[in-house]
Design an enzyme around this catalytic site. Structure first.
Site, PDB file in Angstrom:
ATOM      1  N   HIS A  81      10.332 -14.418   5.707  1.00 56.41           N
ATOM      2  CA  HIS A  81      10.206 -12.559   5.006  1.00 56.41           C
ATOM      3  C   HIS A  81       9.649 -11.822   6.024  1.00 56.41           C
ATOM      4  O   HIS A  81       8.575 -12.492   6.543  1.00 56.41           O
ATOM      5  CB  HIS A  81       9.218 -12.204   3.687  1.00 56.41           C
ATOM      6  N   ASN A  87      11.308  -4.436   8.011  1.00 59.29           N
ATOM      7  CA  ASN A  87      11.202  -5.002   6.445  1.00 59.29           C
ATOM      8  C   ASN A  87      12.334  -4.889   5.873  1.00 59.29           C
ATOM      9  O   ASN A  87      12.114  -3.858   4.747  1.00 59.29           O
ATOM     10  CB  ASN A  87       9.320  -4.979   5.226  1.00 59.29           C
ATOM     11  N   CYS A 140      10.855  -8.395  -2.482  1.00 57.72           N
ATOM     12  CA  CYS A 140      10.505  -8.854  -0.991  1.00 57.72           C
ATOM     13  C   CYS A 140      11.240  -9.995  -1.735  1.00 57.72           C
ATOM     14  O   CYS A 140      11.604 -10.480  -0.709  1.00 57.72           O
ATOM     15  CB  CYS A 140       9.525  -8.207  -0.068  1.00 57.72           C
TER      16      CYS A 140
HETATM   17  N1  ACO Z   1      -0.050   5.243  11.981  1.00 57.75           N
HETATM   18  C1  ACO Z   1      -0.785   5.650  11.941  1.00 57.75           C
HETATM   19  N2  ACO Z   1      -2.434   5.009  11.979  1.00 57.75           N
HETATM   20  C2  ACO Z   1      -1.550   4.189  10.455  1.00 57.75           C
HETATM   21  C3  ACO Z   1      -0.496   4.157  10.365  1.00 57.75           C
HETATM   22  C4  ACO Z   1       0.569   4.721  10.997  1.00 57.75           C
HETATM   23  N3  ACO Z   1       1.561   3.984  10.591  1.00 57.75           N
HETATM   24  N4  ACO Z   1      -0.325   3.828   8.481  1.00 57.75           N
HETATM   25  C5  ACO Z   1      -1.494   3.445   8.154  1.00 57.75           C
HETATM   26  N5  ACO Z   1      -2.750   3.783   9.087  1.00 57.75           N
HETATM   27  C6  ACO Z   1      -3.832   4.049   9.331  1.00 57.75           C
HETATM   28  C7  ACO Z   1      -4.679   4.042   7.958  1.00 57.75           C
HETATM   29  O1  ACO Z   1      -4.983   5.353   7.427  1.00 57.75           O
HETATM   30  C8  ACO Z   1      -6.532   3.948   7.651  1.00 57.75           C
HETATM   31  O2  ACO Z   1      -6.352   5.039   8.785  1.00 57.75           O
HETATM   32  P1  ACO Z   1      -8.298   4.798   8.745  1.00 57.75           P
HETATM   33  O3  ACO Z   1      -9.391   3.498   8.829  1.00 57.75           O
HETATM   34  O4  ACO Z   1      -8.421   5.639   9.392  1.00 57.75           O
HETATM   35  O5  ACO Z   1      -8.707   4.509   6.592  1.00 57.75           O
HETATM   36  C9  ACO Z   1      -5.673   2.412   9.922  1.00 57.75           C
HETATM   37  O6  ACO Z   1      -4.434   3.234   9.979  1.00 57.75           O
HETATM   38  C10 ACO Z   1      -5.424   1.371   8.686  1.00 57.75           C
HETATM   39  O7  ACO Z   1      -5.124   1.153   7.946  1.00 57.75           O
HETATM   40  P2  ACO Z   1      -4.867  -0.269   6.724  1.00 57.75           P
HETATM   41  O8  ACO Z   1      -3.605   0.352   6.192  1.00 57.75           O
HETATM   42  O9  ACO Z   1      -6.339  -0.728   6.979  1.00 57.75           O
HETATM   43  O10 ACO Z   1      -4.127  -1.158   7.557  1.00 57.75           O
HETATM   44  P3  ACO Z   1      -3.899  -2.630   8.105  1.00 57.75           P
HETATM   45  O11 ACO Z   1      -4.374  -3.213   9.254  1.00 57.75           O
HETATM   46  O12 ACO Z   1      -3.532  -3.112   7.140  1.00 57.75           O
HETATM   47  O13 ACO Z   1      -1.874  -2.430   8.771  1.00 57.75           O
HETATM   48  C11 ACO Z   1       0.129  -2.878   7.021  1.00 57.75           C
HETATM   49  C12 ACO Z   1      -0.544  -1.821   6.954  1.00 57.75           C
HETATM   50  C13 ACO Z   1       0.744  -2.984   8.350  1.00 57.75           C
HETATM   51  C14 ACO Z   1       0.257  -1.816   6.199  1.00 57.75           C
HETATM   52  C15 ACO Z   1      -0.464  -4.466   6.410  1.00 57.75           C
HETATM   53  O14 ACO Z   1      -1.865  -4.132   5.805  1.00 57.75           O
HETATM   54  C16 ACO Z   1      -0.008  -4.899   5.545  1.00 57.75           C
HETATM   55  O15 ACO Z   1       1.661  -5.359   6.290  1.00 57.75           O
HETATM   56  N6  ACO Z   1       0.274  -5.324   4.260  1.00 57.75           N
HETATM   57  C17 ACO Z   1       1.122  -6.360   4.482  1.00 57.75           C
HETATM   58  C18 ACO Z   1       2.718  -5.337   3.315  1.00 57.75           C
HETATM   59  C19 ACO Z   1       3.626  -6.709   3.088  1.00 57.75           C
HETATM   60  O16 ACO Z   1       3.865  -7.775   3.282  1.00 57.75           O
HETATM   61  N7  ACO Z   1       4.281  -5.721   1.590  1.00 57.75           N
HETATM   62  C20 ACO Z   1       5.111  -7.041   0.845  1.00 57.75           C
HETATM   63  C21 ACO Z   1       6.360  -7.048   1.218  1.00 57.75           C
HETATM   64  S1  ACO Z   1       6.940  -5.570   0.903  1.00 57.75           S
HETATM   65  C22 ACO Z   1       7.976  -4.891  -0.517  1.00 57.75           C
HETATM   66  O17 ACO Z   1       7.832  -5.603  -1.878  1.00 57.75           O
HETATM   67  C23 ACO Z   1       8.264  -3.635  -1.200  1.00 57.75           C
END
Ligand code: ACO
Length: 332
Positions: free
Chosen positions: A256, A286, A119
């Site tokens: 980004h 993304n 990314c």
């Molecule tokens: N729909 C519904 N529920 C979901 C989903 C979904 N699509 N995905 C995860 N959940 C659930 C999980 O299972 C978890 O359930 P639990 O509490 O029962 O275990 C709950 O939602 C919370 O999950 P988290 O992963 O803790 O959610 P979070 O608030 O952290 O959001 C996310 C996840 C959106 C991925 C966030 O962490 C994020 O944006 N991270 C950074 C991503 C990023 O910047 N990536 C960089 C670039 S990517 C690259 O280089 C390829």
């Protein structure tokens, strides 16, 4: 690090272009095959839909479409280019580079190579292009970010499948000419890139040459989130310090587009109101290396960002690799 020596030419960012595949997949579409909801995706990420490449559409095809738009805006033919840099994690083939495919499709000459920083790839491409022009190795370089991330997603994994989309964006970098120092304080004012390989396991693809298959994205989202907030803020600080500008001098943040909550923390740091932050995440999701040039091009064509404006770019991705750049866009 960008040398700030007046004997080097300024590296102007003179034009941009972009491309999005026709097919749109909404959050509601995803609920048909995944245990997720429009509400969860919007609240946690800000994403409402994403564009997905057609079966026969390659990363190089999208890169070429964006490149043609950028060359057109710059008023340049492909034969005017000294080189092409493509930032991508989803090349058409293991080799040759996607950049060399793009070169053939554009009928361009000169050098062509890919940079792979996931990314953060566009910032890396900008940094390398800037350094090459400042070193006198080239005068005109096309920097493209292009991805078909849809091909490396596990469509059964709700924690990653909902986050990404496909697309391409391109910018033209040109050495300044004219009178001595005529373009001082224009173009790429600073760019910084960083990698910390210790964090490989929180964001990677479980495939590659050694495993004999392409593999799928694996991510520990909350860990990446924490690193993103800290490392992007730090990268922006360093880029601003090197440019000699402060937060008050930044006209636009073009971040980004990974998560709207990450964007908000950086917006707060720069004390920028919503009207000064380019947000495409709701419509594009993304698109990895393509996300910044795509968002930038929309804002250029929408006449939001204008020549003379100071723009801050920042991105982080697998590696972990991250970076930031401060650019006064256009020509003096
Ligand atoms: N729909 C519904 N529920 C979901 C989903 C979904 N699509 N995905 C995860 N959940 C659930 C999980 O299972 C978890 O359930 P639990 O509490 O029962 O275990 C709950 O939602 C919370 O999950 P988290 O992963 O803790 O959610 P979070 O608030 O952290 O959001 C996310 C996840 C959106 C991925 C966030 O962490 C994020 O944006 N991270 C950074 C991503 C990023 O910047 N990536 C960089 C670039 S990517 C690259 O280089 C390829």
């Amino acid at each position: 690090m960008t040398p700030s020596n007046p004997t080097f030419p300024s590296v102007l960012l003179t034009a941009s272009g972009s491309y999005l595949p026709q097919k749109i997949v909404t959050n509601d579409d995803l609920t048909k095959t995944l245990d997720t909801s429009d509400e969860w995706i919007r609240q946690r990420t800000g994403i409402a839909q994403r564009h997905i490449a057609a079966e026969d559409e390659l990363t190089s095809d999208m890169a070429v479409a964006a490149a043609k738009q950028a060359l057109n805006m710059a008023g340049l033919g492909a034969d005017a280019l000294d080189g092409i840099i493509v930032a991508t994690t989803t090349p058409d083939d293991t080799f040759p580079s996607t950049a060399s495919v793009v070169q053939r499709k554009l009928a361009a000459t000169g050098f062509a190579f890919d940079v792979q920083a996931v990314c953060a790839g566009f910032i890396y491409g900008l940094d390398v292009g800037d350094a090459m022009i400042k070193a006198g190795k080239a005068r005109k370089i096309l920097v493209i970010g292009a991805e078909t991330f849809s091909r490396i997603l596990d469509w059964q994994d709700r924690s990653t499948a909902v986050l990404f989309g496909d697309g391409a964006g391109a910018v033209v970098l040109e050495a300044s000419d004219g009178g001595e120092n005529s373009a001082e304080n224009w173009g790429i004012l600073s760019s910084v890139i960083f990698t910390d390989g210790r964090f490989r396991d929180i964001l990677y693809v479980d495939g590659g040459v050694a495993r004999g298959q392409v593999g799928k994205v694996k991510m520990v989202g909350p860990d990446v989130f924490k690193h993103a907030v800290e490392k992007l803020a730090n990268g922006l600080d360093q880029a601003m310090t090197q440019s000699g500008l402060g937060a008050e001098d930044i006209d636009w943040l073009v971040p980004h587009q990974a998560n709207d909550r990450i964007i908000k923390t950086l917006q707060k740091k720069l004390k920028l109101p919503d009207e000064r932050v380019i947000r495409t995440i709701a419509r594009h999701a993304n698109t990895s290396a393509a996300s910044i040039p795509l968002a930038f091009d929309e804002a250029m064509r929408g006449k939001q960002i204008k020549a003379g404006d100071v723009v801050a770019f920042e991105a982080i991705g697998g590696g972990l690799a991250w970076g930031a750049a401060i650019v006064r866009v256009g020509r003096p």
